[in-house]
Write a protein that holds these residues in place. Structure first.
Motif, PDB file in Angstrom:
ATOM      1  N   THR A   2      64.295 -12.517  40.050  1.00 51.68           N
ATOM      2  CA  THR A   2      65.487 -12.279  40.728  1.00 51.68           C
ATOM      3  C   THR A   2      66.265 -13.182  41.090  1.00 51.68           C
ATOM      4  O   THR A   2      65.595 -14.515  41.212  1.00 51.68           O
ATOM      5  N   THR A   3      67.571 -13.299  41.459  1.00 59.39           N
ATOM      6  CA  THR A   3      68.298 -14.206  42.019  1.00 59.39           C
ATOM      7  C   THR A   3      68.470 -14.097  43.672  1.00 59.39           C
ATOM      8  O   THR A   3      68.766 -13.098  44.257  1.00 59.39           O
ATOM      9  N   THR A   5      70.130 -14.835  47.193  1.00 58.26           N
ATOM     10  CA  THR A   5      71.290 -15.235  47.881  1.00 58.26           C
ATOM     11  C   THR A   5      71.254 -15.328  49.410  1.00 58.26           C
ATOM     12  O   THR A   5      70.330 -14.578  49.784  1.00 58.26           O
ATOM     13  N   THR A  13      68.956 -12.022  50.381  1.00 56.61           N
ATOM     14  CA  THR A  13      68.804 -10.745  49.715  1.00 56.61           C
ATOM     15  C   THR A  13      68.577 -11.147  48.403  1.00 56.61           C
ATOM     16  O   THR A  13      69.103 -11.981  47.754  1.00 56.61           O
ATOM     17  N   ARG A  15      68.573  -9.565  44.594  1.00 55.16           N
ATOM     18  CA  ARG A  15      69.344  -8.660  43.649  1.00 55.16           C
ATOM     19  C   ARG A  15      68.811  -8.977  42.378  1.00 55.16           C
ATOM     20  O   ARG A  15      68.320 -10.236  41.945  1.00 55.16           O
ATOM     21  N   PRO A  16      68.841  -7.944  41.422  1.00 55.28           N
ATOM     22  CA  PRO A  16      68.535  -8.085  40.067  1.00 55.28           C
ATOM     23  C   PRO A  16      69.373  -9.285  39.092  1.00 55.28           C
ATOM     24  O   PRO A  16      70.466  -9.331  39.495  1.00 55.28           O
ATOM     25  N   ASP A  21      74.988 -13.899  35.530  1.00 52.36           N
ATOM     26  CA  ASP A  21      74.210 -14.805  35.871  1.00 52.36           C
ATOM     27  C   ASP A  21      73.714 -15.717  34.645  1.00 52.36           C
ATOM     28  O   ASP A  21      73.305 -16.830  34.891  1.00 52.36           O
TER      29      ASP A  21
END
Length: 81
Positions: A2-3, A5, A13, A15-16, A21
């Motif tokens: 996941t990335t 942020t 948080t 996020r997928p 990306d």
């Protein structure tokens, strides 16, 4: 994969991974492909092995070429393999 942020581990948080990306990258890892496609790792490695998911093998490392993956997903790409 996941990335992340955010600024610190307390305020980040997750996020997928999204198509935006990976644009501009030459390759992604099987874990990133798994996350992007919403597949489990076992299913991802099975798809890599049977050729239904494009891959490159460099020594012992397996990579997924982004332009080929985008074509597989029906995304337009100007990149040459």
């Amino acid at each position: 994969m996941t990335t992340l942020t955010g600024v610190s581990s307390q305020s980040c948080t997750v996020r997928p991974l999204a198509l935006a990306d990976i644009r501009g990258r030459a390759t992604i890892t099987p874990a990133e492909a798994s996350d992007l496609l919403g597949m489990g790792m076992q299913q991802t490695y099975t798809a890599l092995k049977d050729g239904s998911l494009p891959s490159l093998r460099l020594s012992r490392r397996i990579l997924v070429p982004v332009p080929a993956l985008l074509r597989l997903l029906g995304e337009v790409t100007d990149d040459a393999d």
